[in-house]
Design a protein around this motif. Structure first.
Motif, mmCIF file in Angstrom:
data_model
loop_
_atom_site.group_PDB
_atom_site.id
_atom_site.type_symbol
_atom_site.label_atom_id
_atom_site.label_comp_id
_atom_site.label_asym_id
_atom_site.label_seq_id
_atom_site.Cartn_x
_atom_site.Cartn_y
_atom_site.Cartn_z
ATOM 1 N N GLY A 1 85.594 37.397 35.476
ATOM 2 C CA GLY A 1 85.758 38.409 36.515
ATOM 3 C C GLY A 1 86.582 39.574 36.033
ATOM 4 N N ALA A 2 87.680 39.851 36.746
ATOM 5 C CA ALA A 2 88.547 40.978 36.390
ATOM 6 C C ALA A 2 88.932 40.899 34.921
ATOM 7 C CB ALA A 2 89.794 40.968 37.266
ATOM 8 N N GLN A 3 88.885 42.045 34.229
ATOM 9 C CA GLN A 3 89.123 42.047 32.784
ATOM 10 C C GLN A 3 90.160 43.063 32.341
ATOM 11 O OE1 GLN A 3 85.639 41.600 30.430
ATOM 12 N NE2 GLN A 3 86.578 42.309 28.549
ATOM 13 N N TRP A 4 90.014 44.316 32.788
ATOM 14 C CA TRP A 4 90.916 45.369 32.335
ATOM 15 C C TRP A 4 91.875 45.778 33.446
ATOM 16 C CZ3 TRP A 4 85.594 46.191 30.812
ATOM 17 C CH2 TRP A 4 85.383 46.009 29.438
ATOM 18 N N VAL A 5 93.065 46.189 33.035
ATOM 19 C CA VAL A 5 94.035 46.771 33.965
ATOM 20 C C VAL A 5 93.654 48.231 34.164
ATOM 21 C CG1 VAL A 5 96.472 47.321 34.351
ATOM 22 C CG2 VAL A 5 95.829 45.200 33.156
ATOM 23 N N HIS A 6 93.445 48.627 35.410
ATOM 24 C CA HIS A 6 92.968 49.979 35.700
ATOM 25 C C HIS A 6 94.142 50.937 35.867
ATOM 26 C CE1 HIS A 6 88.597 49.347 36.284
ATOM 27 N NE2 HIS A 6 88.988 48.105 36.458
ATOM 28 N N SER A 7 94.500 51.577 34.777
ATOM 29 C CA SER A 7 95.489 52.648 34.749
ATOM 30 C C SER A 7 96.913 52.122 34.601
ATOM 31 C CB SER A 7 95.395 53.527 35.998
ATOM 32 O OG SER A 7 96.409 54.507 35.986
ATOM 33 N N SER A 8 97.739 52.969 34.026
ATOM 34 C CA SER A 8 99.168 52.677 33.892
ATOM 35 C C SER A 8 99.974 53.422 34.943
ATOM 36 C CB SER A 8 99.648 53.095 32.496
ATOM 37 O OG SER A 8 99.418 54.483 32.282
ATOM 38 N N LEU B 1 102.851 42.673 27.671
ATOM 39 C CA LEU B 1 101.722 41.744 27.721
ATOM 40 C C LEU B 1 100.366 42.427 27.641
ATOM 41 C CD1 LEU B 1 103.094 39.433 30.563
ATOM 42 C CD2 LEU B 1 102.928 38.876 28.128
ATOM 43 N N VAL B 2 100.358 43.748 27.706
ATOM 44 C CA VAL B 2 99.089 44.478 27.663
ATOM 45 C C VAL B 2 99.142 45.542 26.581
ATOM 46 C CG1 VAL B 2 98.421 44.099 30.072
ATOM 47 C CG2 VAL B 2 99.934 46.009 29.503
ATOM 48 N N GLU B 3 97.962 46.032 26.214
ATOM 49 C CA GLU B 3 97.890 47.088 25.209
ATOM 50 C C GLU B 3 96.711 47.992 25.504
ATOM 51 O OE1 GLU B 3 97.269 45.429 21.361
ATOM 52 O OE2 GLU B 3 95.178 44.929 21.750
ATOM 53 N N VAL B 4 96.783 49.191 24.956
ATOM 54 C CA VAL B 4 95.708 50.164 25.114
ATOM 55 C C VAL B 4 94.608 49.864 24.119
ATOM 56 C CG1 VAL B 4 95.107 52.604 24.931
ATOM 57 C CG2 VAL B 4 97.297 51.923 25.940
ATOM 58 N N TRP C 1 94.576 42.558 28.073
ATOM 59 C CA TRP C 1 95.634 41.546 28.097
ATOM 60 C C TRP C 1 95.815 40.861 26.748
ATOM 61 C CZ3 TRP C 1 98.839 40.779 32.207
ATOM 62 C CH2 TRP C 1 98.451 41.347 33.433
ATOM 63 N N ARG C 2 95.370 41.488 25.680
ATOM 64 C CA ARG C 2 95.463 40.907 24.345
ATOM 65 C C ARG C 2 94.786 39.526 24.331
ATOM 66 N NH1 ARG C 2 101.084 43.068 24.052
ATOM 67 N NH2 ARG C 2 101.017 44.934 22.778
ATOM 68 N N PHE D 1 90.964 49.576 46.788
ATOM 69 C CA PHE D 1 89.922 48.568 46.953
ATOM 70 C C PHE D 1 89.163 48.418 45.638
ATOM 71 C CE2 PHE D 1 88.463 52.675 48.605
ATOM 72 C CZ PHE D 1 87.289 52.894 47.899
ATOM 73 N N SER D 2 88.640 47.248 45.398
ATOM 74 C CA SER D 2 87.878 46.878 44.197
ATOM 75 C C SER D 2 88.761 46.525 43.003
ATOM 76 C CB SER D 2 86.864 47.958 43.782
ATOM 77 O OG SER D 2 87.460 49.008 43.045
ATOM 78 N N THR D 3 90.075 46.562 43.151
ATOM 79 C CA THR D 3 90.963 46.311 42.016
ATOM 80 C C THR D 3 91.913 45.147 42.285
ATOM 81 O OG1 THR D 3 92.760 47.755 42.765
ATOM 82 C CG2 THR D 3 90.958 48.796 41.520
ATOM 83 N N VAL D 4 92.455 44.586 41.203
ATOM 84 C CA VAL D 4 93.436 43.520 41.347
ATOM 85 C C VAL D 4 94.739 44.062 41.917
ATOM 86 C CG1 VAL D 4 94.777 41.763 40.141
ATOM 87 C CG2 VAL D 4 92.388 42.138 39.513
ATOM 88 N N GLN D 5 95.112 45.280 41.525
ATOM 89 C CA GLN D 5 96.349 45.810 42.110
ATOM 90 C C GLN D 5 96.218 45.986 43.622
ATOM 91 O OE1 GLN D 5 94.611 47.820 39.814
ATOM 92 N NE2 GLN D 5 94.931 49.987 40.248
ATOM 93 N N GLY D 6 95.025 46.343 44.074
ATOM 94 C CA GLY D 6 94.791 46.423 45.512
ATOM 95 C C GLY D 6 94.920 45.065 46.172
ATOM 96 N N ALA D 7 94.386 44.026 45.515
ATOM 97 C CA ALA D 7 94.486 42.669 46.054
ATOM 98 C C ALA D 7 95.945 42.218 46.129
ATOM 99 C CB ALA D 7 93.677 41.711 45.176
#
Length: 479
Positions: free
Chosen positions: A55-62, A76-79, A192-193, A448-454
């Motif tokens: 499912g969710a894979q990338w972090v959407h924005s910093s 824990l994350v990288e570009v 998430w490396r 909406f549609s993002t993990v940060q929203g959840a």
């Protein structure tokens, strides 16, 4: 007092709500999860040389992103390398120069920058992009590119947005509704490396050594394989909420936080709630949109592609597309591209959306692999493509506990004036205290549609209860 609080769903929003409540001293918690695992639409599993996110894979924005803030604090994350410079290949094997495809797609992408114009636009996002494409042609912006190539890139651009927004068609999607989503998407992807997106659950539960904190024992409160079939509530302050599961088990509680997906609400709301939901809530459920995007993962013994190759976008020639539509592999039209995930050098992942994703989910795995190899060998004529070592896929629509990937705004949303804020409104008793609350990505008006929203929605509903009980003494005994 120690209010009994039941959370339906142990995805990002449910875990966020539970951990927030636990941190504030609430221990009378029950979490009912229909699956046999934590995470919901976050589903990370060991696979290949690393992990795989179904499912969710990338972090959407910093920017303004609680997920990024939690993860970046502990490095824990990288570009990732820029993936917008995507290699486009035609169905006859011809590669389109990246500067050509980038130019066409940049013009289309920036056509949405005029927010005032988009806000007043009454037709679909597909219509908006079509008009933008036609205007660019008239203005001579692509005068040095042959029309067939231009049109194929345009069709891929639409398909990319089908996938990005999880819609069957951008001609269903609201152009004006796009502005409801606050997009801080950077010009890169954040991964998430070697850990996968489930790391956010560990962060919420304080399980990582670098957090130097006492872990929150969420599993102590979770009952797995519990599919809720009815929530009976009342405005009478003397009445508790009764939650019934398909296995016959029943729970009597003071508050319920519902975090199931919009897809489940669409399918079940008429029988899930007793009495029926208020019209405003039903309107939001019926009007907001949820679509499906699936991943199809081919694992090879070793890469058949050269080092540094990151995948490709598919441009169909008219004749090839006509023949595809007449075949038993017609669902391949819904495959936009393939990519090589970071830290997984032997994997090639294809994306498929909409009705074609729903078709794919119901096919035998052998038929899906056969079709994927057919299309890879058709496009990648310069490679010798072997049989894969293994195959796996996501099935977000056919799973009754999800019925889709994530939410967006459609023309129906506009017609019904359906709002995430309406979906988020709690059902209250006669004293205006919340008895049934709603969280999840679809209830967030901006993300909406993002993990940060959840996550934010779970915190929102936990805070609502924390505020109710802030001046009342609580015991900390577990239910």
């Amino acid at each position: 007092m120690s209010p009994k609080i039941l959370i339906i769903g142990a995805g990002a929003s449910g875990i966020a709500a539970a951990t927030r409540l636990y941190d504030s001293g609430f221990r009378n918690l029950i979490i009912l999860e229909a699956e046999n695992r934590l995470g919901g639409r976050i589903h990370t599993v060991p696979y290949g040389e690393n992990v795989l996110d179904y499912g969710a894979q990338w972090v959407h924005s910093s920017v303004d992103n609680v997920v990024y803030d939690m993860a970046a604090k502990y490095d824990l994350v990288e570009v990732e390398r820029h993936r917008e410079d995507e290699l486009c290949i035609k169905s006859n094997g011809e590669e389109v120069p990246i500067e050509v495809s980038n130019r066409v797609m940049d013009v289309l992408e920036h056509s949405i920058d005029d927010e005032e114009n988009v806000k007043q636009y009454k037709k679909s996002l597909g219509d908006y992009y079509t008009e933008s494409f036609q205007k660019a042609l008239r203005d001579g912006q692509f005068a040095d590119i042959d029309y067939e190539t231009c049109y194929q890139i345009f069709q891929f651009f639409l398909k990319y947005h089908h996938t990005y927004n999880a819609v069957d068609s951008v001609f269903e999607m609201s152009a004006a509704g796009l502005l409801e989503f606050t997009d801080h998407q950077d010009e890169y992807l954040i991964n998430w490396r070697t850990r996968g997106f489930k790391t956010i659950l560990d962060l919420l539960m304080k399980r990582l050594p670098q957090q130097n904190a006492v872990p929150i024992p969420i599993e102590d409160y979770v009952f797995f394989n519990k599919r809720v079939v009815n929530i009976s509530y009342s405005s009478d302050v003397k009445q508790s909420v009764r939650v019934t599961c398909r296995d016959g088990s029943c729970y009597i509680v003071d508050h319920v936080i519902v975090t199931v997906s919009l897809g489940v609400l669409k399918e079940m709301h008429q029988t899930l709630f007793t009495p029926s939901l208020p019209q405003l809530k039903r309107n939001a459920i019926e009007g907001l949109y949820i679509g499906v995007v699936d991943k199809m993962v081919l694992q090879f013994d070793k890469p058949f592609w050269p080092e540094g190759w990151r995948g490709f976008a598919m441009l169909w020639n008219e004749q090839d597309l006509s023949e595809l539509r007449k075949s038993d592999k017609s669902w391949l039209e819904g495959v936009a591209s393939f990519f090589v995930p970071e830290y997984q050098p032997n994997l090639l992942v294809g994306w498929v959306h909409g009705k074609d994703a729903r078709t794919m989910e119901n096919l035998p795995e052998s038929k899906v692999v056969e079709a994927l190899l057919f299309v890879l060998r058709k496009f990648l004529v310069r490679f010798d493509i072997p049989q894969p070592k293994s195959f796996t896929r996501s099935t977000w629509y056919s799973n009754e506990n999800f019925r889709g990937s994530y939410s967006s705004r459609s023309m129906k949303s506009d017609a019904l004036n359906a709002k995430a804020s309406d979906l988020a409104q709690p059902l209250v008793n006669s004293q205006h205290l919340p008895v049934v609350q709603f969280a999840g990505e679809a209830t967030h008006p901006e993300y909406f549609s993002t993990v940060q929203g959840a996550v934010e929605s779970g915190w929102r509903e936990a805070d609502r209860l924390i505020e109710v009980y802030k001046d009342k003494p609580r015991t900390v005994s577990k239910l």
